[in-house]
Write a protein that holds these residues in place. Sequence first.
Motif, PDB file in Angstrom:
ATOM      1  N   GLU A 196       0.753  -1.251   0.131  1.00 27.02           N
ATOM      2  CA  GLU A 196       0.063  -0.013   0.057  1.00 27.02           C
ATOM      3  C   GLU A 196       1.022   1.104   0.085  1.00 27.02           C
ATOM      4  OE1 GLU A 196      -2.292  -0.536   3.396  1.00 27.02           O
ATOM      5  OE2 GLU A 196      -3.928  -1.918   2.636  1.00 27.02           O
ATOM      6  N   THR A 197       1.856   1.311   0.957  1.00 27.26           N
ATOM      7  CA  THR A 197       2.947   2.248   0.826  1.00 27.26           C
ATOM      8  C   THR A 197       3.506   2.469  -0.776  1.00 27.26           C
ATOM      9  OG1 THR A 197       3.466   1.951   3.191  1.00 27.26           O
ATOM     10  CG2 THR A 197       4.859   3.264   1.777  1.00 27.26           C
ATOM     11  N   LEU A 198       4.063   1.372  -1.297  1.00 23.39           N
ATOM     12  CA  LEU A 198       4.390   1.490  -2.464  1.00 23.39           C
ATOM     13  C   LEU A 198       3.391   1.896  -3.563  1.00 23.39           C
ATOM     14  CD1 LEU A 198       6.777   0.842  -4.863  1.00 23.39           C
ATOM     15  CD2 LEU A 198       5.774  -1.213  -4.622  1.00 23.39           C
ATOM     16  N   ASP A 199       2.283   1.738  -3.389  1.00 24.07           N
ATOM     17  CA  ASP A 199       1.232   2.203  -4.432  1.00 24.07           C
ATOM     18  C   ASP A 199       1.010   3.802  -4.275  1.00 24.07           C
ATOM     19  OD1 ASP A 199       0.901  -0.238  -5.308  1.00 24.07           O
ATOM     20  OD2 ASP A 199      -0.748  -0.686  -4.332  1.00 24.07           O
ATOM     21  N   LEU A 200       1.052   4.092  -2.925  1.00 26.28           N
ATOM     22  CA  LEU A 200       0.954   5.678  -2.737  1.00 26.28           C
ATOM     23  C   LEU A 200       2.149   6.276  -2.928  1.00 26.28           C
ATOM     24  CD1 LEU A 200      -0.442   7.896  -1.150  1.00 26.28           C
ATOM     25  CD2 LEU A 200       0.809   7.059   1.073  1.00 26.28           C
ATOM     26  N   THR A 201       3.269   5.761  -3.002  1.00 25.50           N
ATOM     27  CA  THR A 201       4.637   6.364  -3.417  1.00 25.50           C
ATOM     28  C   THR A 201       4.606   6.641  -4.812  1.00 25.50           C
ATOM     29  OG1 THR A 201       5.641   5.375  -1.538  1.00 25.50           O
ATOM     30  CG2 THR A 201       7.154   6.298  -3.344  1.00 25.50           C
ATOM     31  N   LYS A 202       3.888   5.606  -5.690  1.00 22.04           N
ATOM     32  CA  LYS A 202       3.709   5.803  -6.915  1.00 22.04           C
ATOM     33  C   LYS A 202       2.895   6.859  -7.668  1.00 22.04           C
ATOM     34  CE  LYS A 202       5.082   0.921  -8.311  1.00 22.04           C
ATOM     35  NZ  LYS A 202       4.736  -0.608  -8.746  1.00 22.04           N
ATOM     36  N   LEU A 203       1.704   6.789  -6.702  1.00 19.82           N
ATOM     37  CA  LEU A 203       0.848   8.112  -7.005  1.00 19.82           C
ATOM     38  C   LEU A 203       1.616   9.367  -6.809  1.00 19.82           C
ATOM     39  CD1 LEU A 203      -2.320   6.569  -5.604  1.00 19.82           C
ATOM     40  CD2 LEU A 203      -1.807   6.987  -7.934  1.00 19.82           C
ATOM     41  N   GLN A 204       2.289   9.572  -5.734  1.00 17.57           N
ATOM     42  CA  GLN A 204       2.949  10.877  -5.157  1.00 17.57           C
ATOM     43  C   GLN A 204       4.278  10.981  -6.465  1.00 17.57           C
ATOM     44  OE1 GLN A 204       1.895  12.555  -2.919  1.00 17.57           O
ATOM     45  NE2 GLN A 204       2.203  11.432  -0.858  1.00 17.57           N
ATOM     46  N   LEU A 205       4.791  10.055  -6.981  1.00 19.34           N
ATOM     47  CA  LEU A 205       5.745  10.128  -8.004  1.00 19.34           C
ATOM     48  C   LEU A 205       5.002  10.753  -9.331  1.00 19.34           C
ATOM     49  CD1 LEU A 205       8.564   9.831  -9.186  1.00 19.34           C
ATOM     50  CD2 LEU A 205       7.898   7.506  -9.976  1.00 19.34           C
ATOM     51  N   GLU A 206       3.946  10.377  -9.417  1.00 18.52           N
ATOM     52  CA  GLU A 206       3.045  10.876 -10.681  1.00 18.52           C
ATOM     53  C   GLU A 206       2.411  12.269 -10.494  1.00 18.52           C
ATOM     54  OE1 GLU A 206      -0.069   8.181 -11.312  1.00 18.52           O
ATOM     55  OE2 GLU A 206       1.285   6.571 -12.002  1.00 18.52           O
ATOM     56  N   ALA A 207       2.400  12.619  -9.061  1.00 19.13           N
ATOM     57  CA  ALA A 207       1.741  13.885  -8.960  1.00 19.13           C
ATOM     58  C   ALA A 207       2.979  14.974  -8.715  1.00 19.13           C
ATOM     59  CB  ALA A 207       1.133  14.016  -7.546  1.00 19.13           C
ATOM     60  N   GLY A 208       4.343  14.259  -8.870  1.00 20.10           N
ATOM     61  CA  GLY A 208       5.618  15.087  -8.585  1.00 20.10           C
ATOM     62  C   GLY A 208       5.884  15.399  -7.234  1.00 20.10           C
ATOM     63  N   ALA A 209       5.258  14.678  -6.248  1.00 17.06           N
ATOM     64  CA  ALA A 209       5.569  14.813  -4.748  1.00 17.06           C
ATOM     65  C   ALA A 209       6.551  13.929  -4.393  1.00 17.06           C
ATOM     66  CB  ALA A 209       4.040  14.922  -4.241  1.00 17.06           C
ATOM     67  N   ALA A 210       7.016  12.897  -5.009  1.00 16.86           N
ATOM     68  CA  ALA A 210       7.815  11.973  -4.569  1.00 16.86           C
ATOM     69  C   ALA A 210       8.881  11.703  -5.844  1.00 16.86           C
ATOM     70  CB  ALA A 210       7.156  10.781  -4.184  1.00 16.86           C
ATOM     71  N   SER A 211      10.056  11.246  -5.328  1.00 17.78           N
ATOM     72  CA  SER A 211      11.233  10.979  -6.526  1.00 17.78           C
ATOM     73  C   SER A 211      11.221   9.392  -6.782  1.00 17.78           C
ATOM     74  CB  SER A 211      12.412  11.438  -5.699  1.00 17.78           C
ATOM     75  OG  SER A 211      12.738  10.508  -4.643  1.00 17.78           O
ATOM     76  N   ARG A 212      12.075   9.157  -7.960  1.00 19.19           N
ATOM     77  CA  ARG A 212      12.208   7.811  -8.034  1.00 19.19           C
ATOM     78  C   ARG A 212      12.801   6.936  -6.879  1.00 19.19           C
ATOM     79  NH1 ARG A 212      10.258   3.388 -10.165  1.00 19.19           N
ATOM     80  NH2 ARG A 212      12.084   1.715 -11.033  1.00 19.19           N
ATOM     81  N   LEU A 213      13.646   7.642  -6.278  1.00 19.42           N
ATOM     82  CA  LEU A 213      14.527   7.087  -5.188  1.00 19.42           C
ATOM     83  C   LEU A 213      13.240   6.589  -3.935  1.00 19.42           C
ATOM     84  CD1 LEU A 213      17.008   6.244  -3.534  1.00 19.42           C
ATOM     85  CD2 LEU A 213      17.176   8.642  -2.445  1.00 19.42           C
ATOM     86  N   THR A 413       2.324   7.608   8.365  1.00 20.88           N
ATOM     87  CA  THR A 413       1.680   7.455   7.065  1.00 20.88           C
ATOM     88  C   THR A 413       0.624   8.480   6.738  1.00 20.88           C
ATOM     89  OG1 THR A 413       1.634   5.073   7.481  1.00 20.88           O
ATOM     90  CG2 THR A 413       0.153   5.723   5.831  1.00 20.88           C
ATOM     91  N   ALA A 414      -0.102   9.035   7.910  1.00 23.61           N
ATOM     92  CA  ALA A 414      -1.068   9.857   7.798  1.00 23.61           C
ATOM     93  C   ALA A 414      -0.228  11.401   7.328  1.00 23.61           C
ATOM     94  CB  ALA A 414      -1.627  10.189   8.983  1.00 23.61           C
ATOM     95  N   SER A 415       1.003  11.504   7.897  1.00 27.73           N
ATOM     96  CA  SER A 415       1.826  12.848   7.727  1.00 27.73           C
ATOM     97  C   SER A 415       2.200  12.608   6.406  1.00 27.73           C
ATOM     98  CB  SER A 415       2.951  12.821   8.912  1.00 27.73           C
ATOM     99  OG  SER A 415       3.657  13.947   8.484  1.00 27.73           O
ATOM    100  N   TYR A 416       2.646  11.317   6.051  1.00 28.06           N
ATOM    101  CA  TYR A 416       3.100  11.301   4.469  1.00 28.06           C
ATOM    102  C   TYR A 416       2.158  11.660   3.449  1.00 28.06           C
ATOM    103  CZ  TYR A 416       5.413   9.070   0.547  1.00 28.06           C
ATOM    104  OH  TYR A 416       6.064   8.944  -0.919  1.00 28.06           O
ATOM    105  N   ARG A 417       0.880  11.194   3.726  1.00 28.73           N
ATOM    106  CA  ARG A 417      -0.111  11.365   2.740  1.00 28.73           C
ATOM    107  C   ARG A 417      -0.405  13.044   2.721  1.00 28.73           C
ATOM    108  NH1 ARG A 417      -3.257   6.976   1.311  1.00 28.73           N
ATOM    109  NH2 ARG A 417      -3.057   5.141   2.579  1.00 28.73           N
TER     110      ARG A 417
END
Length: 483
Positions: A196-213, A413-417
């Motif tokens: 679930e965290t991985l899926d959330l991170t991928k969404l963040q990446l698409e939104a420009g809020a996360a990096s590939r790292l 998790t809530a803070s990361y969201r």
Amino acid sequence: MLSIRATIPLTLLLLSGCVVGPDHKEPEIQLPVKFAEGGKASNGDVATVAWWNAFNDSRLNGYVSTGLAQNLTVLQAIERINQAQSQITVAGAGALPSLTGSGSHTISETKGSLATADRPVQNTSSGALDASWLLDLFGQYRRSKESASASLDAAYSTADVQRLTLISSVVSAYIDARYFQERLAIARANLKSRRETLDLTKLQLEAGAASRLDVVQSEGLVNSTLADMPGLETSFRQAAHRIATLLGMPASSLVLELQRGARQPVARKAPLTGIPADLIRNRPDIRVAERNLAAAVAQIGVAESRLYPSITISGSISPSLVNVANNGARGTSNSWSFGPSLVLPIFDGGSLRANVDIAKSSAREQYLAWKETVLNGIEEVENALAAVTRDKQTEDALRRTVRSYQEALSLATASYRDGASSLLDVLDAQRQVSTAQANLATAVQTTAQDYVRLSVALGGGYAVGGPTTSSNTVIAANTPKRR
């Protein structure tokens, strides 16, 4: 000349003889009044206490019952009891009269070129009865029978040792199987959370809020969890295979049944420890050592009896019938003999005395072995009791740790969201939860295993489902007799 009335009592006195060698006495050892962390009350006979019922697990109870009935090591120990019972008959047989009978029939004829060489067909029938009786004047065979009786008691107690070992092994393997299942359940739950965290991170990446790292780090944690699971599954199957083998079944017989899952075994109550003196009665390995000592003491008498003369009364009757075929001549020939024989050891190079010394040394060795067994038993109880007393403290602390880290993970998790914290905080929190849950499962396993070790060290449960048995000899600490 003595009358018959006077001769009979003298003869009986002679035949009863004297039994040389020391009589066995119960060994003694100085023991503490109580265990260091135990009470002062005796727990009595715990042979029939099914201590594994404290886990409140019907499947485990069934496995123990099946193992007691089918375990191959236990069945081998029972066969050794049968051998020891027969050995008593063998040991005492030499002191009883023996009678053997034999018979033969031969047909013979002689022919040759000389006239005197020819002999007609001759039938010869003969038989014999031979009797002998070695008078056990100094108790050689009585001591041998005494030693064999003690060995029979040891065989009974050895079977009890095997039963107790079987129960311990089955319960321990079951605890391990449920532990690895719990670890697998934790791993699956963590895998779900990390995906679930991985899926959330991928969404963040698409939104420009996360990096590939961030994505790669999250993927690494998922794959690390996947890598742990096969080893846990292997360990679970090995524990299941162990249970099946202990029950006398093919290794894979119980895998499907155990895969249905159950909670980790948790003992609902602590066993009564009793006092150190209880171990002499309750632990079968201590009784084995004491009976081995009794057998060794009896062997001293056997060795000493060989220093003295032995008298054997023997006799035989040998009738025969000869029948010559061509002239019908027949005839009989009968003979008999009777008399005592005396064997007196005069010079043997010191071997008989050396055998006595060997027997005495063996008895001393067996006493030291008994003493060592008692002290080892006390150490096992003390160690297990110390562990059981503190295991619950560790377990309670780890439960609080898991709750704290789970709350920290929820907050991270809530803070990361919301974009208020980094993915690293979430991943660290997930690792902490995973480690704490694994540590808690290990602590529950350790607590259960220490409960098993304490119960086994106290010597309880081996006679559940059957009577406590022993042979005719009364052994230490008023052990219940078995038949």
